[in-house]
Enzyme design. Structure first.
Site, PDB file in Angstrom:
ATOM      1  N   LYS A 116      36.418  40.137  39.987  1.00  0.00           N
ATOM      2  CA  LYS A 116      35.545  39.397  39.075  1.00  0.00           C
ATOM      3  C   LYS A 116      36.169  38.099  38.588  1.00  0.00           C
ATOM      4  O   LYS A 116      35.476  37.122  38.304  1.00  0.00           O
ATOM      5  CB  LYS A 116      35.177  40.284  37.875  1.00  0.00           C
ATOM      6  N   GLU A 200      35.039  37.736  28.631  1.00  0.00           N
ATOM      7  CA  GLU A 200      34.154  36.586  28.607  1.00  0.00           C
ATOM      8  C   GLU A 200      33.215  36.678  27.417  1.00  0.00           C
ATOM      9  O   GLU A 200      33.046  37.736  26.806  1.00  0.00           O
ATOM     10  CB  GLU A 200      33.349  36.490  29.905  1.00  0.00           C
ATOM     11  N   ASN A 235      25.701  49.659  29.357  1.00  0.00           N
ATOM     12  CA  ASN A 235      25.892  48.741  30.483  1.00  0.00           C
ATOM     13  C   ASN A 235      25.506  49.353  31.831  1.00  0.00           C
ATOM     14  O   ASN A 235      25.833  48.816  32.878  1.00  0.00           O
ATOM     15  CB  ASN A 235      27.347  48.242  30.540  1.00  0.00           C
ATOM     16  N   GLU A 275      24.290  38.482  40.453  1.00  0.00           N
ATOM     17  CA  GLU A 275      23.772  38.857  39.145  1.00  0.00           C
ATOM     18  C   GLU A 275      23.978  37.733  38.137  1.00  0.00           C
ATOM     19  O   GLU A 275      25.030  37.097  38.100  1.00  0.00           O
ATOM     20  CB  GLU A 275      24.453  40.141  38.660  1.00  0.00           C
ATOM     21  N   GLU A 288      28.268  38.257  38.266  1.00  0.00           N
ATOM     22  CA  GLU A 288      29.095  38.792  39.337  1.00  0.00           C
ATOM     23  C   GLU A 288      28.271  38.848  40.611  1.00  0.00           C
ATOM     24  O   GLU A 288      27.045  38.720  40.576  1.00  0.00           O
ATOM     25  CB  GLU A 288      29.614  40.192  38.997  1.00  0.00           C
ATOM     26  N   ASN A 290      27.632  41.451  43.775  1.00  0.00           N
ATOM     27  CA  ASN A 290      27.863  42.772  44.352  1.00  0.00           C
ATOM     28  C   ASN A 290      27.726  42.664  45.865  1.00  0.00           C
ATOM     29  O   ASN A 290      26.637  42.403  46.381  1.00  0.00           O
ATOM     30  CB  ASN A 290      26.862  43.776  43.796  1.00  0.00           C
TER      31      ASN A 290
END
Length: 669
Positions: A116, A200, A235, A275, A288, A290
């Site tokens: 990431k 972040e 999440n 995303e 991110e 995937n």
């Protein structure tokens, strides 16, 4: 084209890949652990290979065991599904050395986007909008607190190798940053074998919207619209839909083009997802990428008509994409509800056990033109294990409009029967019926904002209560008539069924009703306001689910005998109904209420799991909100906290103990 594909995964995604491979005439190989010996993906594959003990760290994510299964079966390609080894560059490299095709992206793309921290930097270089944050590695909790304070709360603490909501915490102050850092590291190490953490800025009022990309090995890359994934719990996505009710065409195009630009920057091919977090002004920021198939891919398939698994297989075999960007059209609306083995009434804690009943709704095109699809990896009589993700199925509904899709999903959830374990069907129904969801006013905080004290079920309004009372009266009448019929054959003096009854719905009051069969329907008249509802149904005693037409409205209700009454479940409502004669109802009102046992001085385990930490000892004074113990279940850490001030009297367990639901952890004075 490949001759034999090994699926390096389990559960519903393994079944999903097998389905497409079989349609293409490709043989399939399943792998399984001790816990999955009788799993559905093992039953439907052409071959199956045992790869080790139940824990995934000793089976599904052990590369050498997968390679041995490939050699044993002669598979010439591997589909990794999602999770496990799907974004593991070392696995892709091992397959390449073995001369076996990896049905996924190139190693370089996995490495670049799987980390990431690196992905954020590459995204910025590709001129993709990014969220402000600290992208370097963080050494310890003290540094995490310092960085969080400098960024400004709230912040998101995330595992660099993370995904699926694991290794992720939101912190609103220094204390939460310190605790969240350690929990994220623990979960990241347990789930991914990589405990690196970054931080972040957390975007407030965020919507989670992702772009599906698809590329081949010949330089062609396209995007297939977006998916809205804002309904999340801890999440973890719960409900997804495509397209998003929030995006306009200009924003969709801009996000799609940035997603393609990032994909091309890392030489991406296969299916993947970029995303984004989108704020209330439609500003979007890269979250991110995937580098795999997403759990929620079916909603994209339903609105585009493109089989993403098939495209992944064809791309891996070296074929060019048969569609260009201009060929992509979005038709209608699709919604996916994730059915989890977790108890929404106990803060969504995991549930394990045997599926004593598992009856999904009928799939395919319905009479009203909507479409129902159910991707699953379980079956009636199967077992939900504590070792893996708690997902049972992904129920999808498609309609020409969002309203059509929501209505179809509500009906399908009503028709879905699951017994034997805790599950979130009632919660999913509550989401579908929520006015804010229906209006499309979503954020990733939707669940926390609408159920701040936790989900306690849906309280029926007066109209819903009367509908269920009418159903209960109908069920009672049919049962009484059946009993009369039986008694009439056994005695010379059969009894008669009365018309006057009192229906008591726990938490929703009493209804005095007059019930009679008339013109092929049962008329239920309410004494208090002289209203009536006509009820018709194919329900018979013993059936656990039936469709009822009540006042002209067709509904699906789960019906279950329960302690001299009936348990009725519909649209997230879980009601206990008693139908009594007026005299019995009068006497029942005089009965004292039975109170539950007092457990206020006990800390009980809320879910089956393993104790990973005990934070206090006998004699310690604890404060409200203080961490007492940590229990890990289904790859998630759950911190148990004190509800009030007190003194620990005794601790009954120790780290490493395996506990059942409601097993004692500690007592207080």
């Amino acid at each position: 084209m490949f001759k034999k594909i090994l699926i390096a995964n389990r559960g519903e995604i393994a079944c999903r890949v097998i389905k497409t491979a079989s349609r293409l005439g490709i043989a399939t190989v399943a792998v399984y652990s001790d816990a999955d010996r009788d799993a559905l993906h093992v039953k439907i594959a052409d071959e199956a290979v045992h790869i080790g003990p139940a824990p995934s760290s000793q089976s599904y994510i052990v590369i050498d065991r997968i390679i041995e299964a490939i050699r044993q079966t002669g598979a010439d390609a591997v589909h990794p599904g999602y999770g496990f080894l799907s974004e593991n560059a070392k696995f892709a490299e091992a397959l390449e050395k073995e001369g076996v095709a990896f049905i996924g992206p190139p190693v370089g793309a996995i490495e670049a986007m799987g980390d990431k921290i690196t992905s954020k930097k590459l995204a910025a270089e590709a001129r993709v909008n990014t969220v402000p944050g600290h992208m370097d590695l963080i050494a310890d909790a003290d540094e995490a607190v310092k960085i969080s304070s400098s960024i400004g709360y709230p912040v998101m603490i995330k595992a660099s190798a993370g995904g699926g909501g694991k290794g992720m915490r939101i912190a609103w102050n220094d204390a939460e940053a310190r605790e969240g850092f350690q929990s994220s590291k623990n979960e990241a190490k347990s789930s991914f074998g990589d405990d690196r953490i970054f931080i972040e800025k957390f975007v407030t009022q965020p919507r989670h919207i992702e772009i599906q990309v698809l590329g081949d090995k010949h330089g062609n890359t396209i995007y297939l619209g977006e998916r809205e994934c804002s309904i999340q719990r801890r999440n973890q996505k719960v409900v997804e839909e495509a397209p998003s009710p929030f995006l306009d065409e200009a924003t969709r195009k801009a996000m799609g083009e940035q997603a393609v630009a990032l994909s091309k920057a890392v030489g991406y091919h296969s299916a993947g997802t970029v995303e984004f977090i989108v704020d209330g002004e439609r500003n979007f920021y890269f979250l991110e990428m995937n580098t795999r198939l997403q759990v929620e891919h079916p909603v994209t398939e339903l609105i585009t008509g493109i089989d993403l698994v098939e495209e992944m297989i064809r791309v891996a075999a070296g074929e060019k994409l048969q569609i260009a960007q201009d060929d992509v059209t979005l038709d209608g609306w699709a919604i996916e509800s994730r059915l989890y083995a977790e108890d929404p009434y106990r803060n969504f804690l995991p549930s394990i056990g045997r599926l004593t009943r598992y009856r999904p709704p009928e799939e395919g095109t319905q009479d009203n033109g909507t479409v129902i699809r159910n991707d699953t990896g379980v079956f009636e009589g199967g077992e939900i294990s504590m070792y893996y993700d708690p997902m049972i199925a992904k129920l999808c509904a498609w309609g020409q409009t969002r309203e059509d899709a929501v209505r179809a999903m509500s009906g399908a959830l009503d028709d879905f029967e699951v017994e034997g374990i805790g599950h979130n069907l009632p919660f999913l129904s509550a989401v579908m019926e929520h006015p804010r969801f229906k209006a499309g006013r979503l954020t990733t905080a939707f669940i926390a904002e609408e159920w701040p004290e936790g989900f306690a079920g849906v309280t029926p309004d007066d109209g819903e209560a009367r509908t269920l009372a009418a159903v209960a009266a109908f069920v009672n009448l049919r049962t009484q008539k059946r009993n009369v019929l039986i008694s009439g054959t056994l005695a010379n003096h059969p009894r008669h069924v009365g018309r006057d009854w009192v229906v008591k719905l726990n938490g929703s009051g009493e209804f005095a009703v007059n019930v009679r069969d008339e013109g092929g329907k049962t008329q239920v008249a309410f004494v208090d306001d002289d209203s009536s509802l006509a009820v018709a149904s194919d329900w018979l005693p013993g059936r656990s689910h039936a469709h009822f037409t009540v006042g002209g409205r067709r509904i699906g209700v789960k019906v279950q005998p329960a302690n001299s009454g009936w348990r009725l479940r519909w649209r997230g409502i879980d009601a206990k109904a008693h139908v009594r004669s007026p005299r019995v109802a009068e006497l029942t009102r005089l009965m004292p209420e039975k109170l539950p046992p007092d457990t206020s001085k006990m800390l009980l385990c809320p879910m089956p799991g393993v104790v990973t930490a005990i934070a206090v000892a006998a004699g310690d004074e604890v404060q409200e909100g203080q961490a007492l113990a940590t229990v890990e279940a289904m790859k998630m850490e759950n911190v148990l906290r004190a509800e009030r001030r007190g003194v620990v009297k005794s601790v009954a367990v120790e780290p490493g103990s395996s506990l059942a639901v409601d097993e004692l952890i500690m007592e207080f004075e």
